[in-house]
Design a protein around this motif. Structure first.
Motif, PDB file in Angstrom:
ATOM      1  N   SER A 135       0.914  -1.210   0.003  1.00 14.45           N
ATOM      2  CA  SER A 135      -0.018   0.054   0.174  1.00 14.45           C
ATOM      3  C   SER A 135       0.812   1.270  -0.038  1.00 14.45           C
ATOM      4  O   SER A 135       0.565   2.197  -0.702  1.00 14.45           O
ATOM      5  CB  SER A 135      -0.889   0.055   1.072  1.00 14.45           C
ATOM      6  N   LEU A 136       1.853   1.321   0.607  1.00  7.72           N
ATOM      7  CA  LEU A 136       2.989   2.428   0.867  1.00  7.72           C
ATOM      8  C   LEU A 136       3.679   2.352  -0.630  1.00  7.72           C
ATOM      9  O   LEU A 136       3.676   3.663  -1.303  1.00  7.72           O
ATOM     10  CB  LEU A 136       3.917   2.200   1.709  1.00  7.72           C
ATOM     11  N   GLN A 137       3.883   1.416  -1.211  1.00  9.67           N
ATOM     12  CA  GLN A 137       4.986   1.648  -2.573  1.00  9.67           C
ATOM     13  C   GLN A 137       3.541   2.119  -3.449  1.00  9.67           C
ATOM     14  O   GLN A 137       4.011   3.272  -4.465  1.00  9.67           O
ATOM     15  CB  GLN A 137       4.923   0.122  -2.919  1.00  9.67           C
ATOM     16  N   LYS A 138       2.368   1.791  -3.489  1.00 15.26           N
ATOM     17  CA  LYS A 138       1.324   2.300  -4.515  1.00 15.26           C
ATOM     18  C   LYS A 138       1.030   3.569  -4.161  1.00 15.26           C
ATOM     19  O   LYS A 138       0.879   4.650  -5.177  1.00 15.26           O
ATOM     20  CB  LYS A 138       0.017   1.311  -4.205  1.00 15.26           C
ATOM     21  N   ALA A 139       1.014   4.015  -2.910  1.00 15.97           N
ATOM     22  CA  ALA A 139       1.102   5.666  -2.760  1.00 15.97           C
ATOM     23  C   ALA A 139       2.018   6.277  -3.033  1.00 15.97           C
ATOM     24  O   ALA A 139       1.720   7.644  -3.674  1.00 15.97           O
ATOM     25  CB  ALA A 139       0.704   5.854  -1.177  1.00 15.97           C
ATOM     26  N   TYR A 157       5.207  10.068   2.076  1.00 13.73           N
ATOM     27  CA  TYR A 157       4.366   8.893   2.755  1.00 13.73           C
ATOM     28  C   TYR A 157       5.143   8.045   3.768  1.00 13.73           C
ATOM     29  O   TYR A 157       6.257   7.603   3.475  1.00 13.73           O
ATOM     30  CB  TYR A 157       3.581   8.027   1.768  1.00 13.73           C
ATOM     31  N   TRP A 158       4.315   7.715   4.830  1.00  8.91           N
ATOM     32  CA  TRP A 158       4.840   7.021   5.985  1.00  8.91           C
ATOM     33  C   TRP A 158       3.981   5.968   6.578  1.00  8.91           C
ATOM     34  O   TRP A 158       2.707   6.165   6.583  1.00  8.91           O
ATOM     35  CB  TRP A 158       5.557   7.626   6.972  1.00  8.91           C
ATOM     36  N   GLN A 159       4.264   4.939   7.081  1.00  8.79           N
ATOM     37  CA  GLN A 159       3.546   3.798   7.904  1.00  8.79           C
ATOM     38  C   GLN A 159       4.603   3.026   8.739  1.00  8.79           C
ATOM     39  O   GLN A 159       5.556   2.843   8.758  1.00  8.79           O
ATOM     40  CB  GLN A 159       3.260   2.856   6.658  1.00  8.79           C
ATOM     41  N   ARG A 160       3.849   2.873  10.100  1.00  9.64           N
ATOM     42  CA  ARG A 160       4.313   2.317  10.991  1.00  9.64           C
ATOM     43  C   ARG A 160       4.251   0.711  10.934  1.00  9.64           C
ATOM     44  O   ARG A 160       2.931   0.285  10.591  1.00  9.64           O
ATOM     45  CB  ARG A 160       3.903   2.659  12.393  1.00  9.64           C
ATOM     46  N   ILE A 161       5.070  -0.081  10.969  1.00  5.38           N
ATOM     47  CA  ILE A 161       4.829  -1.666  11.080  1.00  5.38           C
ATOM     48  C   ILE A 161       5.495  -2.175  11.933  1.00  5.38           C
ATOM     49  O   ILE A 161       6.391  -1.625  12.733  1.00  5.38           O
ATOM     50  CB  ILE A 161       5.389  -2.006   9.642  1.00  5.38           C
ATOM     51  N   PRO A 167       9.203  -2.804  16.454  1.00  9.28           N
ATOM     52  CA  PRO A 167       8.507  -1.884  15.703  1.00  9.28           C
ATOM     53  C   PRO A 167       9.353  -1.089  14.703  1.00  9.28           C
ATOM     54  O   PRO A 167      10.505  -0.859  14.907  1.00  9.28           O
ATOM     55  CB  PRO A 167       7.688  -0.963  16.624  1.00  9.28           C
ATOM     56  N   TYR A 168       8.657  -0.640  13.519  1.00 13.59           N
ATOM     57  CA  TYR A 168       9.681   0.034  12.476  1.00 13.59           C
ATOM     58  C   TYR A 168       8.854   1.213  11.903  1.00 13.59           C
ATOM     59  O   TYR A 168       7.533   1.022  12.129  1.00 13.59           O
ATOM     60  CB  TYR A 168      10.099  -0.865  11.341  1.00 13.59           C
ATOM     61  N   LEU A 169       9.374   2.223  11.432  1.00 16.88           N
ATOM     62  CA  LEU A 169       8.827   3.433  10.579  1.00 16.88           C
ATOM     63  C   LEU A 169       9.195   3.252   9.208  1.00 16.88           C
ATOM     64  O   LEU A 169      10.546   3.215   9.099  1.00 16.88           O
ATOM     65  CB  LEU A 169       9.013   4.799  11.220  1.00 16.88           C
ATOM     66  N   VAL A 170       8.426   3.342   8.381  1.00 13.20           N
ATOM     67  CA  VAL A 170       8.733   3.016   6.915  1.00 13.20           C
ATOM     68  C   VAL A 170       8.232   4.325   6.353  1.00 13.20           C
ATOM     69  O   VAL A 170       7.175   4.622   6.322  1.00 13.20           O
ATOM     70  CB  VAL A 170       8.118   1.889   6.286  1.00 13.20           C
ATOM     71  N   GLY A 171       9.050   4.941   5.405  1.00 14.44           N
ATOM     72  CA  GLY A 171       8.679   6.055   4.676  1.00 14.44           C
ATOM     73  C   GLY A 171       9.232   6.088   2.960  1.00 14.44           C
ATOM     74  O   GLY A 171      10.038   5.298   2.982  1.00 14.44           O
ATOM     75  N   GLY A 172       8.422   6.717   2.345  1.00 13.65           N
ATOM     76  CA  GLY A 172       8.743   6.626   0.837  1.00 13.65           C
ATOM     77  C   GLY A 172       8.245   7.973   0.177  1.00 13.65           C
ATOM     78  O   GLY A 172       7.276   8.557   0.458  1.00 13.65           O
ATOM     79  N   ALA A 173       9.295   8.445  -0.752  1.00 16.89           N
ATOM     80  CA  ALA A 173       8.926   9.481  -1.666  1.00 16.89           C
ATOM     81  C   ALA A 173       9.893   9.382  -3.029  1.00 16.89           C
ATOM     82  O   ALA A 173      10.534   8.560  -3.284  1.00 16.89           O
ATOM     83  CB  ALA A 173       9.688  10.874  -0.854  1.00 16.89           C
ATOM     84  N   LYS A 174       9.062   9.946  -4.076  1.00 18.93           N
ATOM     85  CA  LYS A 174       9.659   9.987  -5.202  1.00 18.93           C
ATOM     86  C   LYS A 174      10.370  11.213  -5.919  1.00 18.93           C
ATOM     87  O   LYS A 174       9.530  12.520  -5.500  1.00 18.93           O
ATOM     88  CB  LYS A 174       8.386   9.542  -6.274  1.00 18.93           C
TER      89      LYS A 174
END
Length: 521
Positions: A135-139, A157-161, A167-174
Motif C-alpha cells: 500500500s505504501l509503494q502504491k501511494a 508517505y509513511w507507515q508504522r509496521i 516496531p519500525y517506521l517506513v517512509g517513501g518519496a519519489k
C-alpha cells in the motif's frame, strides 16, 4: 452438675460475638474494597491517559525528525542523480543518505537506460523492497495533482509496521521530474523500550496507589467502625440490662452526635426503668403489708366464724333462722378472703424473688393421694399412677400445684376428674383432665393470667383468679411448665411437666447467692 441453661446462655453470647465480628469484618472489607476499586479505577485511568499521551508524543517527535531528515536527504542527494542512474550510483547515494543524523536504512529504486529496475541499498539484504508494504509503494508511485501553487505531484508517505516483535517506521518519496524512488526504514525499538519502561513505571505507580488506598481505607474503616463497634457493644449491654452503659463522646461529627443520642436515650431509659421499678417495688410492698396487716383481724374473724359454723352444724337452735343464711354467707366469704390473703402473700413472695425450694424425695402417687384425701376429693377424682415413681421436689409446692389444677377441674369441668402420671426421660408428666365443656379458644391464652376469669359477668365467683397463676409460678420455680388444652374427646387437659430432680436449680441458686436450701429425709 452441668448447667444447661448457663451453657445455652454462654453459647448464645459466643454466637452473638462471632456474628458481630463477622458483620464488623464484612463492613470493613466492603470499605476497603470500595476504596480499592475507586483508587484502582482512578490510577488505571490516569496511567492509561498518561501512557497514551507520552506514547503519541514520543512517536510523533521521532517520526517527524526522521521523516524531515529523510525528505532533506531526498532533496539534497537523490534529486542530484541522473534520471537513469546506475546501480553503483544508487548504492553510493543510499549509503550517503543513511549516514544522516537519524541513522536510518535507505533503499533507492530506479530504472537504467535499458529500462531495467536497479536497486541501491544502504544495508545489503537488511532492507529490501519486500519490506515495504504494498500500500505504501502504491501511494508513493501514484502521481497526485498539484493542489496549489508550489504544490508537488509526488508526496512523502509513511507507515508504522511491526516485524516480529520489533516496531519500525517506513517512509517513501519519489523525486519529482524523473529520478529514483526512495524508501527509508527506521527502527523504533529504543522508543518502544522507553515506552515499556514508562508502562512499567505507571504499573508500579498504580500498584503503589492501590496499596496506599487499601491502607488508607483500613485506617478510615478503623476510624469509622471503632465508634460503631463501641456503639454495638453498648447497645448489647443495654439490652442485657446494664442501664448505666454510656459512650465516651469526642468530636463534633455525625458519629459523635449518634453517641450523644445513644447516651441521652440510655439515660432516659434508665430513669424510666428506675421509676417503674420503684413503683413496682412500692406496689409489692403495699400488697405484702396489706396482706400481713389483714392476717391479724382475719385470724380473729375466722375464729368467730368457726364458732358460728359449729353452732349451725350442731343444729341446737341457738341461732335465729332468719339470720342463718347471713351467717353462712359470712363464713364462706371469710374463708374466701382468707384464701385470697394467702394467695396474695404467695404472689408477693414470687414477685420479690424470695420464694425458695425445700426439696425432698417423694413418691408421686402418694403425694397426689395425700392431696386428694386432704381435700375430700376421693370420690370425684380417678388416679392413674404407679407407686414407686420417685422425684426430688418441694412437696408443699407440688401440693399447691395439684390442689389448684384438680380444684379448678372439679369447679369448672365437673367430675370425674382423671389424674394420670407418666415418665418421659428425666421429666415427670402429670395430666389433669376433666369432663366438662372445655375451655373456649379465646380464653386458653389467658388461663394462667392473674385475676383472669373466663366470664366477665361473674366477677364474684368463688375463685380469686390467682390459683392457676400460682400453680404456674410453682412449676417455674421447679424448672417446669404447665400447659392447657382441650381434649379431642371433650373436656380440658392441664399438663404439668417437672424435672425429676430439681437439685441443679438449687445449686444454681446457691452459686448466685440466693440461699435456696434443700432438705432430705
Amino acid at each position: 452438675m452441668t448447667d444447661p441453661q448457663g451453657g445455652r446462655r454462654g453459647l448464645s453470647a459466643a454466637r452473638r460475638t462471632v456474628q458481630s465480628r463477622i458483620r464488623f469484618t464484612s463492613l470493613r472489607l466492603r470499605l476497603v474494597v470500595v476504596f480499592g476499586l475507586v483508587a484502582l479505577t482512578a490510577a488505571v485511568s490516569a496511567s492509561a491517559i498518561a501512557y497514551w499521551l507520552n506514547r503519541e508524543a514520543v512517536l510523533t517527535r521521532t517520526q517527524d525528525a526522521v521523516l524531515r531528515d529523510f525528505q532533506q536527504e531526498m532533496q539534497n542527494r537523490a534529486s542530484s542523480l541522473p534520471v537513469h542512474p546506475t546501480q553503483d550510483e544508487l548504492q553510493h547515494t543510499a549509503g550517503q543518505m543513511a549516514n544522516s543524523s537519524q541513522r536510518f536504512s535507505v533503499l533507492l529504486v530506479a530504472t537504467d537506460e535499458q529500462g531495467r529496475t536497479v536497486v541501491g541499498n544502504s544495508d545489503l539484504d537488511t532492507f529490501t523492497l519486500e519490506d515495504v508494504p504494498k500500500s505504501l509503494q502504491k501511494a508513493v508511485n501514484k502521481q497526485q495533482s498539484a493542489s496549489s501553487a508550489g504544490g508537488h505531484a509526488y508526496h512523502l508517505y509513511w507507515q508504522r509496521i511491526v516485524d516480529g516483535d520489533k516496531p519500525y517506521l517506513v517512509g517513501g518519496a519519489k523525486v519529482i521530474g524523473g529520478g529514483p524512488t526512495g524508501y527509508m526504514l527506521k527502527s523504533l525499538e529504543p522508543e518502544a523500550k522507553d515506552l515499556n519502561s514508562l508502562a512499567w513505571s505507571l504499573g508500579i505507580a498504580t500498584g503503589l496507589a492501590l496499596i496506599g488506598s487499601a491502607l488508607l481505607a483500613q485506617a478510615a474503616a478503623t476510624t469509622v467502625l471503632k465508634p460503631v463497634h463501641r456503639l454495638g457493644i453498648a447497645a448489647r449491654r443495654l439490652g442485657e440490662g446494664q442501664l448505666d452503659t454510656r459512650l465516651r463522646v469526642s468530636g463534633t461529627d455525625e458519629l459523635a452526635e449518634l453517641s450523644r443520642t445513644f447516651n441521652s436515650a440510655a439515660e432516659s431509659l434508665e430513669k424510666k426503668v428506675a421509676d417503674m421499678s420503684s413503683r413496682e417495688e412500692a406496689s409489692r410492698r403495699f400488697v405484702a403489708d396489706m396482706s400481713h396487716e389483714l392476717r391479724t383481724p382475719l385470724t380473729a374473724i375466722t375464729a368467730v366464724t368457726e364458732v358460728l359454723e359449729e353452732e349451725l352444724d350442731a343444729g341446737t337452735g341457738g341461732l335465729d333462722p332468719m339470720i342463718e343464711p347471713a351467717v353462712r354467707l359470712v363464713v364462706s366469704e371469710t374463708r374466701r378472703l382468707n384464701d385470697l390473703v394467702e394467695n396474695l402473700m404467695e404472689v408477693t413472695r414470687f414477685d420479690a424473688g424470695t420464694a425458695r425450694l425445700v426439696l425432698d424425695y417423694v413418691d408421686i402417687a402418694d403425694q397426689i393421694t395425700a392431696c386428694i384425701d386432704a381435700r375430700a376429693w376421693l370420690d370425684a377424682v380417678e388416679l392413674n399412677a404407679e407407686r414407686g415413681i420417685m422425684a426430688r421436689l418441694d412437696p408443699r409446692r407440688l401440693d399447691v400445684i395439684l390442689a389448684n389444677l384438680i380444684g379448678n377441674a372439679l369447679k369448672h369441668g365437673g367430675s370425674p376428674v382423671r389424674v394420670a402420671v407418666r415418665e418421659e426421660g428425666e421429666e415427670l408428666v402429670i395430666e389433669v383432665r376433666d369432663h366438662g365443656p372445655g375451655i373456649p379458644e379465646d380464653v386458653l391464652p389467658h388461663v394462667f393470667d392473674r385475676f383472669y376469669k373466663a366470664s366477665a359477668s361473674r366477677p364474684r365467683s368463688e375463685g380469686s383468679g390467682l390459683g392457676l397463676s400460682i400453680a404456674m409460678e410453682n412449676a417455674h420455680i421447679h424448672g417446669g411448665e404447665i400447659t392447657a388444652a382441650n381434649s379431642p374427646e371433650g373436656g380440658a387437659v392441664f399438663t404439668l411437666r417437672l424435672p425429676r430432680d430439681a437439685s441443679p436449680l438449687v445449686e444454681e441458686e446457691k452459686r448466685n447467692g440466693n440461699g435456696t436450701e434443700g432438705n432430705a429425709r
